[in-house]
Design an enzyme around this catalytic site. Structure first.
Site, PDB file in Angstrom:
ATOM      1  N   ARG A  86      23.119  -8.296   2.016  1.00 20.41           N
ATOM      2  CA  ARG A  86      22.610  -9.101   0.913  1.00 20.41           C
ATOM      3  C   ARG A  86      21.333  -8.475   0.373  1.00 20.41           C
ATOM      4  O   ARG A  86      20.506  -8.009   1.135  1.00 20.41           O
ATOM      5  CB  ARG A  86      22.263 -10.523   1.369  1.00 20.41           C
ATOM      6  CG  ARG A  86      23.308 -11.196   2.205  1.00 20.41           C
ATOM      7  CD  ARG A  86      22.836 -12.551   2.727  1.00 20.41           C
ATOM      8  NE  ARG A  86      22.515 -13.502   1.674  1.00 20.41           N
ATOM      9  CZ  ARG A  86      23.188 -14.618   1.462  1.00 20.41           C
ATOM     10  NH1 ARG A  86      24.221 -14.935   2.204  1.00 20.41           N
ATOM     11  NH2 ARG A  86      22.829 -15.448   0.507  1.00 20.41           N
ATOM     12  N   ASP A 117      19.481 -27.128  10.184  1.00 23.73           N
ATOM     13  CA  ASP A 117      20.153 -26.140  11.033  1.00 23.73           C
ATOM     14  C   ASP A 117      19.872 -26.381  12.517  1.00 23.73           C
ATOM     15  O   ASP A 117      20.636 -25.920  13.371  1.00 23.73           O
ATOM     16  CB  ASP A 117      19.695 -24.722  10.669  1.00 23.73           C
ATOM     17  CG  ASP A 117      20.362 -24.199   9.397  1.00 23.73           C
ATOM     18  OD1 ASP A 117      21.174 -24.935   8.800  1.00 23.73           O
ATOM     19  OD2 ASP A 117      20.066 -23.051   9.007  1.00 23.73           O
ATOM     20  N   ALA A 169      21.650 -25.637   2.992  1.00 25.38           N
ATOM     21  CA  ALA A 169      20.457 -26.183   2.356  1.00 25.38           C
ATOM     22  C   ALA A 169      20.702 -27.640   1.966  1.00 25.38           C
ATOM     23  O   ALA A 169      19.853 -28.514   2.188  1.00 25.38           O
ATOM     24  CB  ALA A 169      20.093 -25.353   1.122  1.00 25.38           C
ATOM     25  N   ARG A 229      16.322 -18.639  -3.493  1.00 27.01           N
ATOM     26  CA  ARG A 229      15.528 -19.257  -2.434  1.00 27.01           C
ATOM     27  C   ARG A 229      14.027 -19.099  -2.649  1.00 27.01           C
ATOM     28  O   ARG A 229      13.280 -20.069  -2.513  1.00 27.01           O
ATOM     29  CB  ARG A 229      15.923 -18.723  -1.059  1.00 27.01           C
ATOM     30  CG  ARG A 229      15.106 -19.402   0.045  1.00 27.01           C
ATOM     31  CD  ARG A 229      15.422 -18.901   1.431  1.00 27.01           C
ATOM     32  NE  ARG A 229      14.766 -19.716   2.438  1.00 27.01           N
ATOM     33  CZ  ARG A 229      13.535 -19.519   2.888  1.00 27.01           C
ATOM     34  NH1 ARG A 229      12.816 -18.510   2.431  1.00 27.01           N
ATOM     35  NH2 ARG A 229      13.006 -20.319   3.792  1.00 27.01           N
TER      36      ARG A 229
HETATM   37  C1  LIG Z   1      13.230 -16.787   5.552  1.00 25.41           C
HETATM   38  C2  LIG Z   1      14.566 -17.468   5.319  1.00 25.41           C
HETATM   39  C3  LIG Z   1      15.417 -16.976   4.320  1.00 25.41           C
HETATM   40  C4  LIG Z   1      16.659 -17.575   4.077  1.00 25.41           C
HETATM   41  N1  LIG Z   1      17.450 -17.083   3.073  1.00 25.41           N
HETATM   42  C5  LIG Z   1      18.658 -17.660   2.833  1.00 25.41           C
HETATM   43  C6  LIG Z   1      19.504 -17.166   1.789  1.00 25.41           C
HETATM   44  O1  LIG Z   1      19.160 -16.239   1.058  1.00 25.41           O
HETATM   45  N2  LIG Z   1      20.722 -17.761   1.619  1.00 25.41           N
HETATM   46  C7  LIG Z   1      21.141 -18.806   2.422  1.00 25.41           C
HETATM   47  O2  LIG Z   1      22.258 -19.309   2.233  1.00 25.41           O
HETATM   48  N3  LIG Z   1      20.344 -19.292   3.400  1.00 25.41           N
HETATM   49  C8  LIG Z   1      19.119 -18.740   3.627  1.00 25.41           C
HETATM   50  N4  LIG Z   1      18.328 -19.228   4.637  1.00 25.41           N
HETATM   51  C9  LIG Z   1      18.850 -20.335   5.480  1.00 25.41           C
HETATM   52  C10 LIG Z   1      18.734 -21.669   4.813  1.00 25.41           C
HETATM   53  O3  LIG Z   1      17.471 -21.810   4.230  1.00 25.41           O
HETATM   54  C11 LIG Z   1      18.947 -22.729   5.879  1.00 25.41           C
HETATM   55  O4  LIG Z   1      20.198 -22.513   6.483  1.00 25.41           O
HETATM   56  C12 LIG Z   1      18.982 -24.136   5.319  1.00 25.41           C
HETATM   57  O5  LIG Z   1      18.137 -24.305   4.227  1.00 25.41           O
HETATM   58  C13 LIG Z   1      18.587 -25.134   6.402  1.00 25.41           C
HETATM   59  O6  LIG Z   1      17.199 -25.088   6.558  1.00 25.41           O
HETATM   60  P1  LIG Z   1      16.369 -25.598   7.797  1.00 25.41           P
HETATM   61  O7  LIG Z   1      15.122 -26.141   7.233  1.00 25.41           O
HETATM   62  O8  LIG Z   1      17.185 -26.476   8.670  1.00 25.41           O
HETATM   63  O9  LIG Z   1      16.103 -24.277   8.667  1.00 25.41           O
HETATM   64  P2  LIG Z   1      15.356 -22.916   8.298  1.00 25.41           P
HETATM   65  O10 LIG Z   1      15.401 -22.654   6.844  1.00 25.41           O
HETATM   66  O11 LIG Z   1      15.924 -21.889   9.203  1.00 25.41           O
HETATM   67  O12 LIG Z   1      13.828 -23.177   8.679  1.00 25.41           O
HETATM   68  C14 LIG Z   1      13.363 -23.250  10.001  1.00 25.41           C
HETATM   69  C15 LIG Z   1      11.845 -23.081   9.999  1.00 25.41           C
HETATM   70  O13 LIG Z   1      11.332 -23.353  11.305  1.00 25.41           O
HETATM   71  C16 LIG Z   1      10.447 -22.338  11.704  1.00 25.41           C
HETATM   72  N5  LIG Z   1      10.511 -22.251  13.161  1.00 25.41           N
HETATM   73  C17 LIG Z   1      11.541 -21.795  13.914  1.00 25.41           C
HETATM   74  N6  LIG Z   1      11.256 -21.869  15.218  1.00 25.41           N
HETATM   75  C18 LIG Z   1      10.021 -22.398  15.309  1.00 25.41           C
HETATM   76  C19 LIG Z   1       9.179 -22.717  16.411  1.00 25.41           C
HETATM   77  N7  LIG Z   1       9.575 -22.493  17.664  1.00 25.41           N
HETATM   78  N8  LIG Z   1       7.965 -23.251  16.153  1.00 25.41           N
HETATM   79  C20 LIG Z   1       7.551 -23.489  14.875  1.00 25.41           C
HETATM   80  N9  LIG Z   1       8.325 -23.196  13.796  1.00 25.41           N
HETATM   81  C21 LIG Z   1       9.539 -22.650  14.007  1.00 25.41           C
HETATM   82  C22 LIG Z   1      10.986 -21.114  11.003  1.00 25.41           C
HETATM   83  O14 LIG Z   1      10.007 -20.092  10.903  1.00 25.41           O
HETATM   84  C23 LIG Z   1      11.399 -21.675   9.659  1.00 25.41           C
HETATM   85  O15 LIG Z   1      10.328 -21.734   8.765  1.00 25.41           O
HETATM   86  C24 LIG Z   1      17.074 -18.668   4.891  1.00 25.41           C
HETATM   87  C25 LIG Z   1      16.221 -19.166   5.899  1.00 25.41           C
HETATM   88  C26 LIG Z   1      14.967 -18.585   6.114  1.00 25.41           C
HETATM   89  C27 LIG Z   1      14.054 -19.131   7.193  1.00 25.41           C
END
Ligand SMILES: Cc1cc2nc3c(=O)[nH]c(=O)nc-3n(C[C@H](O)[C@H](O)[C@H](O)COP(=O)(O)OP(=O)(O)OC[C@H]3O[C@@H](n4cnc5c(N)ncnc54)[C@H](O)[C@@H]3O)c2cc1C
Ligand SMILES: *[C@@H]1O[C@H](CO)[C@@H](O)[C@H](O)[C@H]1NC(C)=O
Ligand SMILES: *[C@@H]1O[C@H](CO)[C@@H](O)[C@H](O)[C@H]1NC(C)=O
Length: 498
Positions: A214, A344, A357, A134
């Site tokens: 992890r 998500d 992802a 990641r």
């Molecule tokens: C720091 C981190 C580490 C991860 N590590 C792994 C891993 O090792 N293995 C794995 O399988 N999955 C991991 N995941 C989860 C994976 O990245 C996600 O499930 C997938 O990629 C879907 O991503 P997304 O963009 O929908 O949500 P996310 O990746 O959860 O991103 C959401 C973003 O929105 C921001 N956010 C949340 N609430 C607010 C708000 N109220 N106002 C403004 N911004 C906000 C968060 O800070 C984050 O940057 C991780 C996620 C994060 C955030």
């Protein structure tokens, strides 16, 4: 040379950044996960005007590895710099080796592609996806967003979403009380999105009873420790990466040795100290105690090599991640169509499901395309069409995720003859052979027609991007858990899920 990324047949004409006319659509994206960052890039490429908000003070490169499916990486063909970098940070010639939890080797190291071929994958076909670190992937996306001059406003925590039909705007309120508006808002703020209040479709998180320890740390630590090096080395010659799986009663461990980083993941029963938070670290003493006390292992403990690996893991590195389940729900768009959830925020996956992802990136590509096809006059149709093109696919991927998780942590490990196939998450071709961008261009019109006529989603005459033959019926985690407790195996439903 980067992988030849196959182009699927489509009437879509794929064009690089800078070639689409300005749509004059102002898009506000909340969240810089892979969903938000991909939406930023793809919206920019499709001619929209993009702004991004993130609650954190800076980028968060926490996390270890996730699986990136081929359906989420085809769009790199439009982003040559990312395609090149993705190739550089990817695992090539990855090996797999399988053990019982106690260290008995069940299957000697084999190249992953040879295992895939043994399972029927055609010669020379690209793998359905790969494990990626990641931090590296994430940084790659951030760098491209910055290079494109897309503004990311950090320290912008969104507390609420709204929309104003009369002014044709969606918007958010940040923690400082300020209002920010755009023609459309993409909520990519992850599980528990603040958009739930406006959009509806609030789902309760349910405990699965399982969690994961992890950790990821520099491979140098393995190299400098003679005992660790003996077992946890990368493959020679050529320092090739290797994934080792350990299958135990009701649990499993997964490790990855690559020449820059060592990763381990252990599935365990919850004890109360876990959180659904990638920053939440615990001590190695807690893990060692937990490993020692695992049930059904009184006379058959974890491999000493694995214990040694945990003992040598640096402090503040082990994340204790709670595995929570959430029902699928189709409500991703606000009542007036100006706020749309992706990734998500719309649908959550267990990290063991190999889909989080991938599906977040697919969503991002799809919404950027739908907005471009509809144009500024049709934003509220475009957001709804996007959901019609994406919902059933995601609900199927979620169900598959539960099925994969069940496979991996099935309490019947001792009873079943251990087969490597069992320990491998299912990655069916309906998942990885999809192209979300082509799908949007090919079927937007049909979906928009169905929307106008008020048809049920599946009544649209669109080839399935989910298991062929599947008939959508709402389903819930409660039912799956109830069935499991009665010994009824998870029923994926009709269609070809293989
Ligand atoms: C720091 C981190 C580490 C991860 N590590 C792994 C891993 O090792 N293995 C794995 O399988 N999955 C991991 N995941 C989860 C994976 O990245 C996600 O499930 C997938 O990629 C879907 O991503 P997304 O963009 O929908 O949500 P996310 O990746 O959860 O991103 C959401 C973003 O929105 C921001 N956010 C949340 N609430 C607010 C708000 N109220 N106002 C403004 N911004 C906000 C968060 O800070 C984050 O940057 C991780 C996620 C994060 C955030
Ligand atoms: C996680 O760590 C980042 C970076 O150190 C920090 O900005 C953020 O507030 C933390 N998030 C949570 C949910 O603890
Ligand atoms: C967008 O809206 C305009 C005006 O209502 C309409 O004429 C046009 O056909 C729409 N385009 C699409 C692709 O839906």
């Amino acid at each position: 040379m980067p992988h030849a990324i196959p182009t699927l047949e489509s009437k879509m004409e794929a064009k690089p950044v800078g070639s689409y006319p300005d749509t004059k659509i102002d898009v506000l994206i909340i969240g810089t996960g892979l969903g938000g960052l991909t939406a930023a890039l793809e919206c920019k490429r499709k001619g929209h005007n993009v702004t991004v908000f993130e609650r954190n003070a800076t980028i968060n490169t926490a996390g270890d590895m996730y699986f990136m499916g081929l359906s989420a990486t085809r769009f790199f063909k439009h982003w040559p710099d990312m395609a090149k970098r993705y190739y550089e940070i990817s695992l090539h010639n990855c090996w797999i080796e399988t053990f019982q939890h106690n260290g008995n080797r069940m299957f000697a190291p084999a190249l992953a592609r040879e295992r895939l071929r043994a399972q029927g994958a055609p010669e020379g076909s690209p793998p359905p996806g790969i494990f990626q670190m990641r931090p590296l992937v994430y940084k790659m996306f951030v760098d491209e967003v910055e290079k494109q001059g897309i503004p990311i406003h950090y320290n912008h925590r969104v507390v609420d979403y709204f929309e104003d039909e009369s002014r044709q705007k969606g918007g958010v309120i940040t923690a400082d009380g300020k209002r920010h508006e755009a023609d459309v808002v993409i909520a990519a703020d992850g599980v528990g999105s603040k958009s739930q209040a406006l959009v509806g479709g609030v789902v309760r998180a349910k405990a699965s009873g399982r969690a994961m320890w992890r950790a990821a740390f520099p491979y140098k630590i393995v190299e400098e420790h003679p005992e660790l090096k003996k077992f946890w080395s990368v493959m020679q010659p050529g320092d090739q990466p290797i994934v080792r799986t350990f299958l135990g009663p009701g649990t499993y461990a997964l490790t990855l040795s690559r020449k820059d980083v060592m990763v381990w993941i252990i599935n365990h029963a919850t004890t109360g100290s876990e959180e659904e938070n990638w920053n939440h670290t615990i001590s190695k003493e807690e893990v060692l105690k937990g490993l020692d006390e695992m049930p059904y292992m009184e006379n058959d403990k974890w491999a000493p090599e694995l214990i040694e690996l945990v003992k040598n893991t640096p402090d503040n590195t082990i994340v204790n991640f709670d595995l929570l389940w959430r029902d699928p729900q189709p409500q991703w768009v606000s009542p007036k169509g100006r706020v749309v959830q992706i990734g998500d925020a719309a649908h959550s996956y267990l990290p063991s499901s190999s889909s989080g992802a991938t599906q977040a990136i697919e969503d991002a590509i799809s919404i950027a395309s739908c907005l471009q096809i509809g144009g500024k006059a049709n934003i509220t149709t475009a957001t709804r069409v996007h959901v019609r093109l994406r919902f059933i696919r995601n609900s199927c991927a979620q169900k598959l995720g539960f099925s994969n998780a069940e496979l991996l942590q099935s309490t019947d490990w001792n009873k079943v003859r251990i087969e490597p196939r069992l320990a491998q998450p299912k990655l069916p071709s309906w998942i990885f052979s999809h192209d979300p961008e082509a799908h949007a261009y090919d079927y937007y019109e049909t979906a928009a027609e169905g929307l106008k006529k008020g048809l049920a989603i599946q009544k649209d005459d669109i080839p399935p991007n989910y298991p062929p033959g599947y008939k959508y019926e709402p389903w819930s985690i409660d039912k799956i858990i109830e069935d499991a407790s009665k010994g009824i195996a998870l029923d994926l439903g009709e269609g070809d899920w293989s």
